[in-house]
Each structure stands twice: as structure tokens, then as C-alpha cells.
Design a protein around this motif. Structure first.
Motif, PDB file in Angstrom:
ATOM      1  N   SER A  96       0.551  11.041 -12.337  1.00  0.00           N
ATOM      2  CA  SER A  96      -0.107   9.897 -10.920  1.00  0.00           C
ATOM      3  C   SER A  96      -2.200  10.179 -10.517  1.00  0.00           C
ATOM      4  O   SER A  96      -2.217   9.824  -9.869  1.00  0.00           O
ATOM      5  N   ASP A  97      -2.152  10.735 -11.804  1.00  0.00           N
ATOM      6  CA  ASP A  97      -3.872  11.024 -11.659  1.00  0.00           C
ATOM      7  C   ASP A  97      -4.521   9.156 -12.236  1.00  0.00           C
ATOM      8  O   ASP A  97      -5.674   9.581 -12.296  1.00  0.00           O
ATOM      9  N   ILE A  98      -3.738   8.645 -13.202  1.00  0.00           N
ATOM     10  CA  ILE A  98      -4.198   7.503 -13.509  1.00  0.00           C
ATOM     11  C   ILE A  98      -4.592   6.584 -12.353  1.00  0.00           C
ATOM     12  O   ILE A  98      -3.566   6.606 -11.136  1.00  0.00           O
ATOM     13  N   PRO A  99      -4.979   5.909 -12.376  1.00  0.00           N
ATOM     14  CA  PRO A  99      -5.645   4.831 -11.090  1.00  0.00           C
ATOM     15  C   PRO A  99      -4.350   3.822 -11.196  1.00  0.00           C
ATOM     16  O   PRO A  99      -4.402   3.231 -12.209  1.00  0.00           O
ATOM     17  N   LEU A 100      -4.157   3.826 -10.242  1.00  0.00           N
ATOM     18  CA  LEU A 100      -2.944   2.866  -9.237  1.00  0.00           C
ATOM     19  C   LEU A 100      -1.317   3.238  -9.551  1.00  0.00           C
ATOM     20  O   LEU A 100      -1.228   2.824  -9.079  1.00  0.00           O
ATOM     21  N   SER A 102      -0.301   5.754  -9.114  1.00  0.00           N
ATOM     22  CA  SER A 102       0.424   6.415  -8.162  1.00  0.00           C
ATOM     23  C   SER A 102       0.956   5.879  -6.625  1.00  0.00           C
ATOM     24  O   SER A 102       1.744   5.669  -6.807  1.00  0.00           O
ATOM     25  N   GLN A 103       0.388   4.661  -6.588  1.00  0.00           N
ATOM     26  CA  GLN A 103       0.740   4.199  -5.407  1.00  0.00           C
ATOM     27  C   GLN A 103       1.854   3.686  -5.889  1.00  0.00           C
ATOM     28  O   GLN A 103       2.652   2.711  -5.232  1.00  0.00           O
TER      29      GLN A 103
END
Length: 151
Positions: A96-100, A102-103
């Protein structure tokens, strides 16, 4: 003669001021240490007792396990489940901490929720189909458990 008189006076003063001996200070009343051979025998006895205890530890553990088998297994499963859940949540949090990402995962969840709603919940016939599938799955699970318990 003066020297003899002084010596007698000196001896007389010491004899007049004698200190009384403490009660029980005679050598016969003093506590005696045990002989060295008895002490070695005690250490040998203690050593034998310890070695016997250490030799019986596997037997004690086996008896303990047989007596408390179910609680031990339940506790072990609980610890394994909690540990696996914590690892799963840590991996999910790291992803979830990896950018994009989570979205993207939220978008996938929203899409599945919309599809499930349109597929099974809007009309009466699809709700009955979902209920039938749930009952079939429930029957398969319970029948499997019953056949395993009968075996």
C-alpha cells in the motif's frame, strides 16, 4: 627487693582483673565441620539426582504432551494464525505504501463491488441464484466435515 615487690604487685593486679571466659567457648562445645568425604558424597548424590531428572525430561514432556494435546495444538494454531495475520498485514501495508498501487487496489475493489451488485443483487432471480450457490457451498463443506468425522 623492690623488683620482686613490683612483680608481685603486677601479677596481683592481673589476677584481680581476670576476664571470665565466655560460656560454651571450650573446645568441646565448638561446632565441628563435617569430614570432607561426607561432603563429596553429598555432591555425588546431588549429581545423581540431577542426572536422573535430566534423563527423565523426555518422558515428562511426552506425558505432558499426551495429557494436554488439544490445548497445546490450539495454542500453537492461535500463535501461527496471529503471526501469519501480522505478516499478511505488514506485506499489505508495504504494498500500500508503493505510489499509485494503493489507488489501483481501491479501484479494483470498487469495480468488483459494482460488478457483484449488478450481477447478484439487483434482480430477484439473481438473488435466488446467489442463495442457491451459498447453500450448495454450505452443504459441500458440512458434508465433507461429516464424512471425515464418520471415517
Amino acid at each position: 627487693m623492690d623488683t620482686e615487690l613490683e612483680q608481685q604487685q603486677y601479677v596481683d593486679t592481673v589476677s584481680q582483673n581476670q576476664i571470665k571466659a565466655l560460656k560454651g567457648s571450650e573446645s568441646g562445645n565448638l561446632p565441628m565441620l563435617p569430614p570432607a568425604s561426607k561432603n563429596e558424597e553429598q555432591w555425588q548424590i546431588i549429581g545423581k539426582q540431577i542426572s536422573i531428572f535430566l534423563a527423565k525430561i523426555p518422558e515428562y514432556i511426552g506425558r505432558f504432551y499426551q495429557e494436554y494435546k488439544l490445548p497445546i495444538i490450539s495454542f500453537a494454531l492461535l500463535v501461527i494464525t496471529v503471526t501469519a495475520l501480522r505478516i499478511f498485514l505488514a506485506v499489505l501495508n508495504a504494498i500500500s505504501d508503493i505510489p499509485l498501487v494503493s489507488q489501483f487496489l481501491q479501484l479494483i475493489g470498487l469495480g468488483y463491488t459494482i460488478w457483484f451488485t449488478f450481477r447478484y443483487l439487483l434482480t430477484d432471480s439473481t438473488r435466488q441464484e446467489l442463495t442457491a450457490e451459498i447453500r450448495l457451498l454450505k452443504k459441500q463443506i458440512l458434508d465433507t466435515e461429516e464424512s471425515q468425522t464418520l471415517s
